[in-house]
Design a protein around this motif. Structure first.
Motif, PDB file in Angstrom:
ATOM      1  N   ARG A  58       0.787  -1.344   0.101  1.00 56.44           N
ATOM      2  CA  ARG A  58      -0.001   0.006  -0.048  1.00 56.44           C
ATOM      3  C   ARG A  58       0.790   1.370   0.085  1.00 56.44           C
ATOM      4  O   ARG A  58       0.461   2.206  -0.532  1.00 56.44           O
ATOM      5  N   ASN A  59       2.171   1.189   0.593  1.00 58.11           N
ATOM      6  CA  ASN A  59       2.977   2.197   0.567  1.00 58.11           C
ATOM      7  C   ASN A  59       3.375   2.671  -0.890  1.00 58.11           C
ATOM      8  O   ASN A  59       3.864   3.762  -1.056  1.00 58.11           O
ATOM      9  N   LYS A  60       3.097   1.778  -1.907  1.00 61.04           N
ATOM     10  CA  LYS A  60       3.671   2.243  -3.232  1.00 61.04           C
ATOM     11  C   LYS A  60       2.270   2.451  -4.294  1.00 61.04           C
ATOM     12  O   LYS A  60       2.296   2.741  -5.270  1.00 61.04           O
ATOM     13  N   MET A  61       1.052   2.328  -3.538  1.00 55.63           N
ATOM     14  CA  MET A  61      -0.047   2.491  -4.417  1.00 55.63           C
ATOM     15  C   MET A  61      -0.552   4.023  -4.357  1.00 55.63           C
ATOM     16  O   MET A  61      -0.419   4.877  -3.392  1.00 55.63           O
ATOM     17  N   LYS A  62      -0.727   4.455  -5.572  1.00 56.03           N
ATOM     18  CA  LYS A  62      -1.115   5.901  -5.616  1.00 56.03           C
ATOM     19  C   LYS A  62      -2.078   6.331  -6.958  1.00 56.03           C
ATOM     20  O   LYS A  62      -2.258   5.388  -7.631  1.00 56.03           O
ATOM     21  N   PRO A  63      -2.879   7.138  -6.760  1.00 53.56           N
ATOM     22  CA  PRO A  63      -3.968   7.260  -7.919  1.00 53.56           C
ATOM     23  C   PRO A  63      -3.140   7.280  -9.342  1.00 53.56           C
ATOM     24  O   PRO A  63      -2.074   7.876  -9.356  1.00 53.56           O
ATOM     25  N   GLY A  64      -3.903   6.716 -10.323  1.00 55.03           N
ATOM     26  CA  GLY A  64      -3.093   6.385 -11.620  1.00 55.03           C
ATOM     27  C   GLY A  64      -2.221   5.102 -11.742  1.00 55.03           C
ATOM     28  O   GLY A  64      -2.219   4.751 -12.800  1.00 55.03           O
ATOM     29  N   ASP A  65      -1.924   4.515 -10.858  1.00 55.09           N
ATOM     30  CA  ASP A  65      -1.468   3.250 -11.042  1.00 55.09           C
ATOM     31  C   ASP A  65      -2.495   2.262 -11.619  1.00 55.09           C
ATOM     32  O   ASP A  65      -3.625   2.152 -11.549  1.00 55.09           O
ATOM     33  N   LEU A  66      -1.915   1.247 -12.372  1.00 53.65           N
ATOM     34  CA  LEU A  66      -2.594   0.287 -13.099  1.00 53.65           C
ATOM     35  C   LEU A  66      -2.623  -0.906 -12.119  1.00 53.65           C
ATOM     36  O   LEU A  66      -1.988  -1.335 -11.555  1.00 53.65           O
ATOM     37  N   VAL A  67      -3.957  -1.492 -12.177  1.00 55.76           N
ATOM     38  CA  VAL A  67      -4.372  -2.771 -11.449  1.00 55.76           C
ATOM     39  C   VAL A  67      -5.008  -3.704 -12.600  1.00 55.76           C
ATOM     40  O   VAL A  67      -5.985  -3.640 -13.259  1.00 55.76           O
TER      41      VAL A  67
END
Length: 138
Positions: free
Chosen positions: A33-42
Motif C-alpha cells: 500500500r505504500n507504493k499505491m497511488k492514484p493513476g497506478d494500473l491494476v
C-alpha cells in the motif's frame, strides 16, 4: 506508475459479475500500500479453483490507501476500465516466459501483488496477443 495485480476468490467476490467497466469500487490494500497511488494500473485476477484462475480485466487506482474501519484494514479506491471477453487463464500466462515467475504464482496467498516493470510490459503484449483491450495508453 506502478502496476499491481489484485486477487479475488469467486466465493467472496466473483469478477465475472462484479467487474463492470466504468464502475468504481474499493479493494483491500494489504500489501504494497505504500507504493499505491492514484493513476497506478491494476489487473484483476480471480484465484481459487483452477477453473477460475485468470486475468479478468484491468483498472486504475483512484485514491491513496486509507483505513476502512468496517474492514479493520486498508482499502484503495479503483475504477474498472476493461473487462476481458474471455479471461486470460493461468495456463496461457505460464507459457509466456517473462510472466511465469510472477509473484502471484510464487506466493499466491495474498490480495495485492506488485508487478515488476518488465513484467508489466509483457502483460500488455500478452493482453494484445489475445485481442483484448490493453492499458498501454494509461
Amino acid at each position: 506508475m506502478n502496476t499491481f495485480i489484485f486477487q479475488s476468490l469467486p466465493q467472496r467476490y466473483d469478477l465475472r459479475e462484479k467487474l463492470i467497466p466504468g464502475e468504481k469500487d474499493t479493494w483491500y490494500a494489504t500489501r504494497y500500500r505504500n507504493k499505491m497511488k492514484p493513476g497506478d494500473l491494476v489487473y484483476f485476477w480471480m484465484g481459487g479453483d483452477d477453473m477460475f484462475h485468470g486475468l479478468y480485466g484491468w483498472g486504475e487506482i483512484t485514491s491513496a490507501p486509507y483505513i476502512r474501519e468496517e474492514w479493520d484494514s486498508y482499502g484503495v479506491d479503483i475504477v474498472y476500465r476493461s473487462k476481458f471477453e474471455k479471461p486470460i487463464t493461468k495456463s496461457k500466462i505460464l507459457k509466456y516466459s517473462n510472466l511465469s515467475n510472477l509473484l502471484l504464482f510464487r506466493a499466491p496467498q495474498a490480495s495485492n501483488f506488485l508487478v515488476e516493470p518488465s513484467e508489466a510490459k509483457s502483460m500488455i503484449r500478452l493482453i494484445e496477443k489475445f485481442g483484448e483491450e490493453s492499458p498501454k495508453n494509461l
